[in-house]
Motif scaffolding. Sequence first.
Motif, mmCIF file in Angstrom:
data_model
loop_
_atom_site.group_PDB
_atom_site.id
_atom_site.type_symbol
_atom_site.label_atom_id
_atom_site.label_comp_id
_atom_site.label_asym_id
_atom_site.label_seq_id
_atom_site.Cartn_x
_atom_site.Cartn_y
_atom_site.Cartn_z
ATOM 1 N N SER A 48 27.245 15.107 -109.428
ATOM 2 C CA SER A 48 27.871 13.783 -109.483
ATOM 3 C C SER A 48 28.885 13.597 -108.361
ATOM 4 N N THR A 49 29.595 14.654 -108.015
ATOM 5 C CA THR A 49 30.571 14.560 -106.932
ATOM 6 C C THR A 49 29.884 14.292 -105.603
ATOM 7 N N ARG A 50 28.775 14.945 -105.348
ATOM 8 C CA ARG A 50 28.052 14.741 -104.087
ATOM 9 C C ARG A 50 27.559 13.305 -103.928
ATOM 10 N N SER A 96 38.940 10.777 -110.738
ATOM 11 C CA SER A 96 37.741 10.486 -111.527
ATOM 12 C C SER A 96 37.782 11.220 -112.869
ATOM 13 N N GLU A 97 37.116 10.629 -113.842
ATOM 14 C CA GLU A 97 37.113 11.188 -115.191
ATOM 15 C C GLU A 97 36.532 12.604 -115.226
ATOM 16 N N CYS A 98 35.425 12.827 -114.484
ATOM 17 C CA CYS A 98 34.797 14.160 -114.551
ATOM 18 C C CYS A 98 35.696 15.234 -113.946
ATOM 19 N N ILE A 99 36.438 14.913 -112.902
ATOM 20 C CA ILE A 99 37.326 15.915 -112.294
ATOM 21 C C ILE A 99 38.564 16.121 -113.155
ATOM 22 N N GLN A 100 39.091 15.060 -113.730
ATOM 23 C CA GLN A 100 40.224 15.214 -114.643
ATOM 24 C C GLN A 100 39.824 16.064 -115.853
ATOM 25 N N ASP A 101 38.621 15.826 -116.384
ATOM 26 C CA ASP A 101 38.118 16.648 -117.499
ATOM 27 C C ASP A 101 37.965 18.105 -117.066
ATOM 28 N N LEU A 102 37.424 18.309 -115.865
ATOM 29 C CA LEU A 102 37.263 19.672 -115.355
ATOM 30 C C LEU A 102 38.614 20.377 -115.293
ATOM 31 N N PHE A 103 39.604 19.723 -114.675
ATOM 32 C CA PHE A 103 40.930 20.343 -114.551
ATOM 33 C C PHE A 103 41.512 20.681 -115.923
#
Length: 95
Positions: free
Chosen positions: A29-31, A69-76
């Motif tokens: 998704s990041t790419r 982004s939501e996915c990176i905040q969730d990852l962190f």
Amino acid sequence: MSISIVAIFVSKDNMEPKLTSLFKSVIESTRKESGCLNYTLYLDQENPKRFTFLEEWQNKACLEKHLASECIQDLFNNIQDLIESSEIIQLSKIK
């Protein structure tokens, strides 16, 4: 001007498989994000607890949007209990 990131994460003992899974879950998704020029995950050959992302973004605004982004905040949020340390280095190309 593009901006490059080196993001280094060191896993706690026995957390490498979980961390690998979490890191891999955001790559595709990041790419696809606007302004993402490179987003590659590496594992240190001499220290299998150390993961490194090499990233390149079109500009700082694209990087900031990615970080928010939501996915990176969730990852962190999900990796905090799995890592011993992290280091984020922002680089600019010398022309």
